[in-house]
Write an enzyme that holds these catalytic residues in place. Structure first.
Site, PDB file in Angstrom:
ATOM      1  N   HIS A   1      25.034 -12.951 114.304  1.00  0.00           N
ATOM      2  CA  HIS A   1      24.238 -14.173 114.419  1.00  0.00           C
ATOM      3  C   HIS A   1      22.775 -13.820 114.131  1.00  0.00           C
ATOM      4  CE1 HIS A   1      22.286 -17.612 116.419  1.00  0.00           C
ATOM      5  NE2 HIS A   1      23.446 -18.234 116.278  1.00  0.00           N
TER       6      HIS A   1
ATOM      7  N   LEU B 227      23.898  -8.974 127.017  1.00  0.00           N
ATOM      8  CA  LEU B 227      22.432  -8.915 127.018  1.00  0.00           C
ATOM      9  C   LEU B 227      21.863 -10.277 126.640  1.00  0.00           C
ATOM     10  CD1 LEU B 227      20.228  -6.038 125.659  1.00  0.00           C
ATOM     11  CD2 LEU B 227      19.593  -8.411 125.283  1.00  0.00           C
TER      12      LEU B 227
END
Length: 338
Positions: free
Chosen positions: A231, A127
């Protein structure tokens, strides 16, 4: 401005390549390499074109398109069974408890074990949303439309589903986890290993990686702190996965230590809550906000809209949604509440 998610085709190569250059590394499913992306699109074309409605080794690529201009501004992927071409490796974080009677002391040690537990599961991944479009709920449209695609083609997906989140990458583009774990054995930087993996797969891990468990306490502070951490740009994605019913169960990525989330496919909220219905009207002005999808495989399309469900397996949708999807009264759509 209207956006829709649709099946990718060969003409999407250049926009995908341009987006791949913006990922900043650590994004295995979207490498900045035309040949690799071309192979992904060809594999997706084979998957979309397969007539046998059964579980296979397929990869589907979807793209987010501006319905007015045709510009591609995002993408996502679905894998029906991981670990079929080469082993699907993860680290499993677990605890070893030991007791010494002489010292009257219990010691608990966290360990990372190389496993293939998730082999055979389906995966949602790849994505990416263009930085200029990260507003207006388009990330949610990308993410949740994948589940409508699964619901509409349920026989092609496994009973378990996973999602890998990118781990912590430092300012140099390196990975503290890789540098302190696998990097010690390979003599490769994280960027080199990640790029090699995105092009060639991770069989080289099986060839060269020690199979013995790794004691977490023997790693540096920098490496320990990033195990199972997403992240910063992936925190919203992690929350969306949790809202869908995914959970982190101790599996982490072998490259950057990012978390792998898992769920039972039929228990994913957007799959369990999806509804199939026949369009009864396309002029709804006031209704429930929803994701609405139509088509089959190559003709799959999904967008935001308003819906009103009837008691007779019918659905009314708003005019903008109907136009973006290209549907009319009598057509079949799938939907789930926004």
């Amino acid at each position: 401005m209207s956006f829709r998610l649709r099946a990718a085709h060969s003409d999407d190569l250049e926009p995908l390549y341009e987006m791949a250059k913006l990922t900043g590394g650590g994004f295995t499913n979207l490498p900045p390499d035309r040949d690799a992306l071309g192979k992904k699109l060809q594999r997706a074309a084979d998957a979309f074109g397969r007539d046998d409605d059964t579980l296979g080794d397929d990869q589907f690529v979807l793209v987010l398109e501006n319905a007015e201009t045709g510009d591609v501004r995002g993408t996502c992927q679905l894998f029906t069974q991981v670990g079929q071409q080469w082993p699907f490796y993860s680290y499993r974080l677990n605890t070893l408890t030991q007791y010494s009677k002489e010292l009257d002391r219990t010691v608990r040690a966290e360990m990372l074990s190389l496993v293939t537990d998730l082999e055979g599961a389906s995966e949602v991944g790849g994505l990416f949303l263009h930085p200029n479009e990260r507003a207006g709920g388009l990330g949610l449209l990308l993410a949740r439309s994948r589940y409508l695609f699964i619901a509409m083609h349920r026989a092609r997906f496994a009973e378990k589903i996973l999602a890998e989140l990118r781990g912590i990458i430092d300012d140099r583009g390196g990975s503290p986890f890789w540098d302190n774990v696998a990097g010690r054995f390979f003599g490769m930087s994280f960027q080199d290993a990640d790029y090699f993996n995105s092009i060639n797969g991770n069989q080289f891990i099986a060839d060269l990686m020690p199979k013995h468990p790794i004691y977490v306490e023997m790693l540096s502070d920098e490496a320990r702190k990033v195990i199972g951490m997403p992240h910063p740009t992936g925190r919203a994605a992690m929350r969306m996965l949790e809202n869908e019913g995914f959970a982190a169960e101790g599996y982490v990525d072998i490259f950057d230590g990012g978390p792998t989330m898992t769920a039972r496919t039929d228990n994913v909220n957007s799959i369990a809550g999806s509804v199939k219905a026949e369009v009864s009207a396309t002029d709804l002005e006031d209704g429930e906000k929803a994701l609405v999808a139509t088509g089959n495989l190559t003709t799959f399309r999904s967008t935001y809209g308003l819906r009103k469900l009837g008691d007779d397996s019918a659905i009314a949708i708003d005019a903008a949604c109907a136009k973006t999807l290209g549907v009319k009264a009598g057509d079949t759509v799938w939907s789930v509440a926004k």
